[in-house]
Design an enzyme around this catalytic site. Structure first.
Site, PDB file in Angstrom:
ATOM      1  N   GLU A 425     -32.259 -11.764 -20.566  1.00 35.91           N
ATOM      2  CA  GLU A 425     -33.393 -12.654 -20.747  1.00 35.91           C
ATOM      3  C   GLU A 425     -33.452 -13.096 -22.208  1.00 35.91           C
ATOM      4  O   GLU A 425     -33.314 -12.284 -23.131  1.00 35.91           O
ATOM      5  CB  GLU A 425     -34.667 -11.920 -20.320  1.00 35.91           C
ATOM      6  CG  GLU A 425     -35.634 -11.646 -21.416  1.00 35.91           C
ATOM      7  CD  GLU A 425     -36.741 -10.676 -21.042  1.00 35.91           C
ATOM      8  OE1 GLU A 425     -36.470  -9.569 -20.540  1.00 35.91           O
ATOM      9  OE2 GLU A 425     -37.888 -11.045 -21.291  1.00 35.91           O
ATOM     10  N   ASP A 498     -36.103  -6.870 -21.118  1.00 33.65           N
ATOM     11  CA  ASP A 498     -36.918  -6.052 -22.003  1.00 33.65           C
ATOM     12  C   ASP A 498     -37.689  -5.001 -21.212  1.00 33.65           C
ATOM     13  O   ASP A 498     -38.016  -5.204 -20.046  1.00 33.65           O
ATOM     14  CB  ASP A 498     -37.951  -6.921 -22.743  1.00 33.65           C
ATOM     15  CG  ASP A 498     -37.286  -7.813 -23.774  1.00 33.65           C
ATOM     16  OD1 ASP A 498     -36.116  -7.526 -24.117  1.00 33.65           O
ATOM     17  OD2 ASP A 498     -37.927  -8.781 -24.217  1.00 33.65           O
ATOM     18  N   ASP A 500     -40.712  -4.282 -21.087  1.00 33.84           N
ATOM     19  CA  ASP A 500     -42.154  -4.536 -21.138  1.00 33.84           C
ATOM     20  C   ASP A 500     -42.578  -5.285 -19.873  1.00 33.84           C
ATOM     21  O   ASP A 500     -41.786  -5.467 -18.958  1.00 33.84           O
ATOM     22  CB  ASP A 500     -42.521  -5.327 -22.405  1.00 33.84           C
ATOM     23  CG  ASP A 500     -41.813  -6.677 -22.446  1.00 33.84           C
ATOM     24  OD1 ASP A 500     -41.147  -7.039 -21.434  1.00 33.84           O
ATOM     25  OD2 ASP A 500     -41.915  -7.365 -23.468  1.00 33.84           O
ATOM     26  N   ASP A 502     -43.381  -8.443 -19.318  1.00 38.33           N
ATOM     27  CA  ASP A 502     -42.652  -9.684 -19.073  1.00 38.33           C
ATOM     28  C   ASP A 502     -41.251  -9.400 -18.548  1.00 38.33           C
ATOM     29  O   ASP A 502     -40.778 -10.034 -17.612  1.00 38.33           O
ATOM     30  CB  ASP A 502     -42.526 -10.493 -20.374  1.00 38.33           C
ATOM     31  CG  ASP A 502     -43.728 -11.390 -20.575  1.00 38.33           C
ATOM     32  OD1 ASP A 502     -44.586 -11.417 -19.663  1.00 38.33           O
ATOM     33  OD2 ASP A 502     -43.799 -12.054 -21.625  1.00 38.33           O
TER      34      ASP A 502
END
Ligand code: 0RA
Length: 635
Positions: A425, A498, A500, A502
């Site tokens: 990403e 990631d 997290d 998102d």
């Protein structure tokens, strides 16, 4: 055994040799000795009780996971016969529990759950258990026999009175065979739920004494309830599922159908309660009749005009949720994973039942026919538009792999079995990955921002997104319904996002894409998820990378009192330099990859429609949970 009779008969020796063979090569009988194998033991025992239910003699099954790691399965069937067989001198109970594949002979015909991938019978569970205890309630008495690693500790004996009839099997899996495997209550419960759907009117309770929880499954509507459940976070086109049931030529056929306004198809087929993931004759028969009936009905109602061409199977299956369940005396499971029903006669049986049943239903429900017809016609038009979009894209050479996307940093190796594709990403993380990788065999495809939610879009809109086109081109396989895994350019496709919220959202979008458009890649075990670290802990001159919260707690505990402990949290891949990214996440020597695996396709389907569909509340709940069963794999 020293106190037992010493003069083993040929029969006894055969039994002991049989049990020994099972213990020596357990994988041959139950597939594996990990958690999956452990679960198989439970399924084997439950299957026997479900057989008794299918024969019409049992309506309650109770599964209990005990504190000490043993499991019991109790039913209110007729009870396994305990009388002694004249020629073998063994009771039926002892035979069932100690002779390989002996179960079938005593069923007295009828349908059997067993016969699937394993279907090896209770004796295999017995052989692989430290101890087993069977209690049979028959003729007002309770009989008991106990075993150690498959060998009877004594004869079947009455131990007291009994109310009603039934069988209780309790076993403790042998820890020397199933090294530190533990039962997953959720996985077992999911299978019990499925069994309850497939056997209308059967009560199945599963309890976990360890955490004091209990679930009971009972579905008055059987597989009709199953389709309702699969659709519960979708907008349905008709509130009541269509249910068809009939017996033809010894095959029990049940079909439930309910359309929703989505774009994917969710059809699941079962033979004798075993999920046939590769379909087979029952599915072929269903599809053929279903397509024919819809076309004929729409022509009769002039919804389809004389000069319109027939709707295709894909047109009539858009937004379709269906369960096909057949029960037959001798199912033949074929294919490498035994996931396809072979019996050729079943195609005609299902075809005739569905043709008649669905035809009648649609004649009697013209309003529903109109709603379903409109949906199918819309699908046909959209498919035509999608075909044009795809043709255009293909004509420009954007999908066939002959022109690879400029964004792709390909590897130099050409043998797909050695190649890896990292889907990363964001451009900055993509940059680190490009510099950190081993370019000999690792390719990097950066994806910009969010990708389209394919759960809510058709192929034409999907292909308008450059990121998705790039992905399809890089993989080389094409998309649903024409995926050719043989053309996959990388045998490890690795999603790296990631750690997290998102990142987990993007990962879920990508998983949805693979699940809906390239499920074959998941089935062939080529899809993985990278595990970037969450923290870096500096202690003294050393540092440690931390991948889970639990690891963090353990490390911090062990470093208590030490001075100079510094912890950095890594929110994104972009915060690591290329070398760190290689060390922690990409180096095959040190990284951990999670393999994406669909053990339960209907369950995954439900989760995806919930995650990505219209129903916002459950989506919020699920968004951070894992979407598919993600298995730990040390690579
Ligand atoms: C064969 C014959 C009969 C019952 C069963 C098998 C039986 C097996 C299992 C395994 C788990 N639960 C079970 N319940 C029943 C009955 C024969 C008769 O009574 O006529």
């Amino acid at each position: 055994m020293a106190t037992q009779k010493q003069d083993y008969s040929a029969k006894d020796i055969q039994v002991l040799e049989g049990l020994e063979a099972v213990r020596r090569r357990p994988g041959m009988y139950i597939g594996s000795t990990d958690q999956r194998g452990l679960h198989h033991l439970v399924y084997e025992v439950v299957d026997n009780s479900v057989d008794e239910a299918m024969a019409g003699h049992c309506d309650h099954i109770q599964v209990m996971l005990h504190q000490d790691g043993s499991v019991s399965v109790a039913d209110n069937g007729r009870g396994i016969p305990v009388d002694t067989h004249r020629t073998t001198g063994l009771s039926a109970l002892e035979t069932v529990m100690t002779v390989l594949h002996a179960g079938g002979k005593f069923g007295g015909g009828g349908y059997k759950v067993s016969g699937g991938l394993h279907g090896v019978g209770a004796s295999v569970v017995n052989a692989l258990s430290e101890w087993t205890r069977v209690e049979v309630r028959r003729d007002g008495k309770t009989y008991r026999q106990e075993y150690e690693r498959g060998k009877p500790k004594g004869r079947v004996a009455p131990v007291g009175p009994a109310e009603g009839t039934g069988t209780t099997v309790t076993f403790k899996a042998d820890a020397t065979i199933f090294q530190d495997a533990e039962y997953d209550f959720g996985v077992l419960a999911q299978r019990m739920r499925e069994m309850a759907y497939l056997n209308r009117g059967l009560w199945i309770t599963i309890a976990n004494e360890r955490i004091d929880s209990e679930l009971t499954f009972y579905f008055e509507g059987g597989i009709a309830s199953f389709t309702r459940h699969l659709n519960h976070s979708r907008n349905v086109l008709h509130p009541k599922p269509i249910f068809i049931e009939s017996e033809v030529g010894g095959t029990m056929v049940e079909v439930a159908i309910q359309y929703n306004d989505g774009f994917s198809e969710s059809t699941y087929s079962f033979a004798n309660c075993i999920n046939t993931i590769d379909g087979g004759s029952h599915l072929t028969g269903f599809r053929s009749a279903h397509t024919r009936v819809i076309n004929e009905a729409l022509r009769k109602q002039k919804i389809l005009k004389d000069d319109d061409s027939n709707l295709t199977g894909d047109d009539v299956r858009e937004g379709l949720t269906a369960i096909i369940s057949v029960k037959l005396p001798e199912p033949q499971f074929e294919g490498q994973t035994k996931g396809r029903l072979g019996n050729p006669e079943v195609k005609n049986h299902v075809e005739s039942v569905v043709y008649e049943g669905l035809n009648r239903y649609l004649e009697e429900h013209p309003q529903e026919l109109r709603r379903i017809g409109d949906k199918c016609l819309m699908a046909a038009r959209a498919r035509e538009a999608a075909r044009k979009a795809r043709d255009l894209v293909v004509r420009k050479g954007l999908l066939d792999g002959s022109t690879l996307p400029g964004k792709l940093a390909d590897c130099s190796e050409r043998d797909p079995s050695k190649c890896e594709l990292y889907i990363v990403e964001g451009d900055s993380a993509g940059g680190s990955a490009k510099q950190g990788r081993d370019r000999a065999f690792q390719a990097i495809l950066p994806l910009k921002g969010k990708i389209l939610n394919v759960e809510k879009a058709r192929a034409d809109r999907m292909l308008a997104f450059e990121g998705i086109r790039n992905l399809i081109t890089a993989l080389g396989t094409g998309i649903h319904p024409q995926v050719d895994v043989g053309k996959l350019r990388y045998h490890k496709v690795i999603i790296m996002t990631d750690a997290d919220v998102d990142g987990s959202h993007i990962r879920t979008l990508l998983l949805t894409f693979f699940f809906r458009q390239m499920q074959e890649i998941i089935q062939a075990e080529h899809l993985y998820i990278a595990q970037p670290p969450l923290y870096r802990v500096q202690h003294g001159r050393q540092h440690t990378w931390i991948y889970t919260e639990q690891e963090k707690d353990t490390l911090l505990e062990s470093l208590r009192g030490e001075r100079n402990v510094e912890m950095q949290r890594y929110k994104g891949l972009g915060e690591m330099n290329p070398e760190q990214l290689w060390d922690t996440t990409m180096n095959p020597e040190t990284r951990t990859l999670l393999k994406v695996d669909i053990e339960d396709a209907a369950g995954a389907d439900e989760i995806f429609s919930q995650l990505m569909g219209e129903d916002v509340e459950p989506r919020k709940l699920f968004i951070q949970a894992h979407a598919l069963q993600v298995k730990n794999l040390d690579v």
